[in-house]
Design an enzyme around this catalytic site. Structure first.
Site, mmCIF file in Angstrom:
data_model
loop_
_atom_site.group_PDB
_atom_site.id
_atom_site.type_symbol
_atom_site.label_atom_id
_atom_site.label_comp_id
_atom_site.label_asym_id
_atom_site.label_seq_id
_atom_site.Cartn_x
_atom_site.Cartn_y
_atom_site.Cartn_z
ATOM 1 N N GLY B 206 0.796 -1.223 0.000
ATOM 2 C CA GLY B 206 0.000 0.000 0.000
ATOM 3 C C GLY B 206 0.825 1.267 0.000
ATOM 4 O O GLY B 206 1.970 1.271 -0.442
ATOM 5 N N LEU B 232 -4.331 -5.381 -4.855
ATOM 6 C CA LEU B 232 -3.258 -4.406 -4.753
ATOM 7 C C LEU B 232 -1.963 -5.038 -4.236
ATOM 8 O O LEU B 232 -1.932 -5.618 -3.155
ATOM 9 C CB LEU B 232 -3.691 -3.287 -3.793
ATOM 10 C CG LEU B 232 -2.678 -2.171 -3.563
ATOM 11 C CD1 LEU B 232 -2.388 -1.417 -4.841
ATOM 12 C CD2 LEU B 232 -3.156 -1.249 -2.466
ATOM 13 N N ASP B 233 -0.893 -4.916 -5.004
ATOM 14 C CA ASP B 233 0.446 -5.368 -4.594
ATOM 15 C C ASP B 233 0.503 -6.863 -4.299
ATOM 16 O O ASP B 233 1.411 -7.327 -3.602
ATOM 17 C CB ASP B 233 0.950 -4.584 -3.361
ATOM 18 C CG ASP B 233 1.011 -3.090 -3.605
ATOM 19 O OD1 ASP B 233 1.166 -2.696 -4.776
ATOM 20 O OD2 ASP B 233 0.907 -2.319 -2.644
ATOM 21 N N GLU B 234 -0.445 -7.615 -4.840
ATOM 22 C CA GLU B 234 -0.479 -9.052 -4.556
ATOM 23 C C GLU B 234 -0.179 -9.907 -5.784
ATOM 24 O O GLU B 234 -0.209 -11.128 -5.715
ATOM 25 C CB GLU B 234 -1.870 -9.451 -4.005
ATOM 26 C CG GLU B 234 -2.257 -8.791 -2.701
ATOM 27 C CD GLU B 234 -1.628 -9.461 -1.488
ATOM 28 O OE1 GLU B 234 -0.794 -10.361 -1.653
ATOM 29 O OE2 GLU B 234 -1.990 -9.065 -0.363
#
Lengths: 289, 289, 289, 289
Positions: B206, B232-234
């Protein structure tokens, strides 16, 4: 190795930042004949905290330990300073904790024998298992077995604390000790317990970090050594490192590569602590040297 | 640089593992006159999936592109194989996205000019700000400005998708593009969007990862390049790296040191993708080369 | 650890590059029922040499070892190929050589016990000093003492060669063995002797590399593991690594930090060799895996 | 970025070691109202030399620059001390030299623009080729072309020295400048010339280090930034780093990977110099910070 070096005194200090701190400390020592061999300081600009480590040769210094304590105490009386005085030839008694993995344990013991941990003594090995009793024997350490269940943990820890107090332990190293220690234990040894966590914290907190790293598909695995606080894996970090991995690496490979990291990162943290190079504040550390 | 090298064809394959896959592919190519220059394969033993990348010289190979597709398709008909065919001289059209930081953007453009991203074309720069329009101009790229508000995001993204389709874009690189892209956008370009996140994922997911790293007192900062998915960011990680920091480093220093990492990690991921060295599955990648 | 894995056969090959090599080998194995688990190959484009390593499960393969040798030999008869056949469950007998420093020796022995060096046997420790005889005893190894003087070296080495032949040694590891071995010894065990040199070769060849590094004021110290050839420190490099140092590090610190490197670099090289992942040619290596 | 920070003064000192140096300096500053923000010192125990860097806020300090020089000069009159006084807001004029490769040049210019090299000015680019004149133009620098032949080198260097003196240059950065500079040039700018050599010195001194590294089969390539002295590639090392390579990497790959290293290592050295963190002695450096 370290024996031929001149004996030194070390002052560790932290206090709210103000003008003249370096000069005040340096002048105090100089006027009493100190030959300063190392002086490091740091100011955390956000927190407004001053940190200093100063080391000088005992030979030629005009004060005894007791006098140093008294006079220095008076000097900084109004500074709200936390400080501690150490000597390079002062023995530090280290208790090792382990469970079933022996790599960190044996690595520390090898370094101890090789003179990499000057003036440490390692009188006791504590474990929740019996596997490592022969290692204790080989290194001339006492071995104490404290099996743990959720029900017995509180009482077992109390006994451990007693034993550790009896042994006059200065530092506890959790060398892959696979039990969570409770608040009562942590509070008995504030900033005196160093753990090695087998991940790059704060990634993969808690159990099975290599399995989690494997499943997430990371391209690096890490290890983190930190002071133990009441919050699991949340204490001030002293040392961290990583090593590259790829899709070719199985979970077994991650564990194997991680072991090398764990040994080195823990040893680095323990050495920094034992040479009085670590100051901690809030949830951070200043690591000099 | 790359121009003097012989033109090659590249097959990327993944399917449930079974006996004889390497031999079947190698034999298929050999019988048609292929000179194999690279062959990599991998089996994920837990997932039971086979991955292969094979590269051969076009000269001397007896099949046209269309024939290769047809005959190879027949060969692997029963294998539940995902495969794709590429050529080393095939242009790949890359769209760059940026916001206000220009380090990743300029770094990619320098590498592009220097021939490090062979056969890429970079026809368009898209931004939610106007700051980088001069960079687009300097590099002969079209510049499209799509300001974003929570209210306009859905409609703006739709327009972006249209533009990207018009430009026949093969790969979208988010070069420090500080907007979260939505599912509609991601689904329009599956495994065709590469992002750089300025932390060692999964740590500090994040916003404001350097601030979080600074506050946690980590001893390393990292950067992670990954395919963008709806989470997100995964998404699957392609490349990661870290650099050491200490108590001396301010938040500004972390950001400065991190920039160097971000540039390199993103460039490595983009280069691996453009040379057809990345296969993704579940939430992981196989990165050959 | 490794015991539960299926037994595999491994072919190592190198020959002048030509079309169809991958396919020929893969097809040969496939037709005989092989389930290929790993296949790596490499072509040195300047030297025009092809290298391949292929690993397959013995179960299901239709040929015996002897038949494999014969049929494969016939297959590649005209290829000017050097090849060797290995099995993952084949014991490899390793002789360790040391002098006075024990860190590499103990590290290898720990890894051996921990299962990191699958299917190695370490029956004998040879030293020009007596210091490590207790280590041999502890690990159940025979200990042989061959003191060396310039006058006795030739005759002592002859005896060592006899002993090593008697013990049917496959690999000799010089684990900080501080004697230069002569051509007669090297030639008796071609590409079967691995050394660890305590510098980043080719920097600081010969004696006292840490002293030289200290005096040159380098900012990194290194370690290099290589096959031993007749030219001192000039053999094919298998693994190298470095660690940062600064002006604060004394010569003693360089030595201490270097020890950690030496252990890891040597272990990595030995593991690569024992898993049949190293092919050497001219003065270089191909290291798969 | 740096503009909002308070202006500081920096003293760099080196002299034969003696008791009381830290205290003397700290006390001198403290008595004149200095708020010390950084103080680093180091003693080379073999050479018996003391090094110190101290930084304090100008605001609140009671001496002017001229007074500081005079009073401090008197203080250390008998110490055989080399010292220099700097200010954080003092402009430092940097001349860049390049030949045909532009990666180090552009990288430094980007960092300069981004504020990573505080208070540097880059007024002039000098080259033995014309290729980079457009870069100079883009960055508003003067461009001077000094083609070199063995016959003209001496006279061309004389003209360069004149130009550099006219421009009041404080630091010369050889950003992949592929000419050996002579003693006359070096002596005109002692410890004011920083070079980047594309190898891990002292390995691969001289021309074509990547080719030599490729042929030697090393597993890491390096870069070294150092002060230029009369002996080629032998000057005091300021920064070094390495990156892993493998048999898969062609000479072209080594060059490509090396470029990333060169940029970072050179930038690190230049930044350390410009922030007055480097002290050199004999053939070594002390790099604080």
């Amino acid at each position: 190795m370290a024996t031929s070096k001149p004996v030194t005194a070390i002052l560790l200090m932290s206090c709210p930042d103000r003008k003249g701190l370096v000069a005040t400390v340096a002048q105090f020592l100089h006027e009493r004949g100190a030959n300063i061999t190392h002086a490091d300081h740091h100011v955390d600009p956000e927190a407004g905290i001053f940190f200093m480590r100063v080391e000088w040769e005992v030979e030629g210094f005009s004060l005894s330990t007791e006098e140093t304590r008294q006079e220095f105490g008076r000097l900084v009386e109004s500074f709200e300073m936390k400080w501690s005085l150490h000597y390079s030839n002062q023995v530090q008694r280290v208790a090792l904790f382990s469970s079933k993995d022996d790599h960190c344990l044996l690595d520390l013991l090898w370094r101890y024998r090789a003179g990499e941990l000057p003036h440490a003594q390692m009188p006791i090995l504590i474990s929740n298992h019996l596997d490592h009793s022969h290692i204790a024997k080989e290194y001339g350490m006492d071995f104490r077995h404290f099996p743990m269940t959720p029900e017995t943990k509180a009482s077992q820890e109390k006994k451990e604390i007693e034993v550790l107090k009896d042994y006059e332990i200065d530092l506890i190293v959790l060398a892959r000790y696979m039990q969570i220690v409770t608040g009562q234990f942590v509070n008995a040894f504030p900033r005196q317990i160093i753990n090695i966590h087998h991940s790059f914290l704060p990634a993969f907190i808690g159990a099975n970090p290599y399995r989690k790293a494997y499943e997430r598909g990371v391209k690096l695995v890490g290890a983190t050594s930190h002071y133990v606080t009441e919050d699991l894996d949340e204490g001030p970090i002293i040392a961290q490192d990583v090593t590259p991995v790829s899709h070719r690496d199985t979970l077994e490979d991650l564990i194997r590569k991680g072991r090398d990291l764990e040994k080195q990162v823990l040893a680095r943290a323990v050495r920094s602590h034992l040479t009085h190079n670590v100051l901690s504040y809030a949830n951070k550390t200043v690591v000099f040297g």
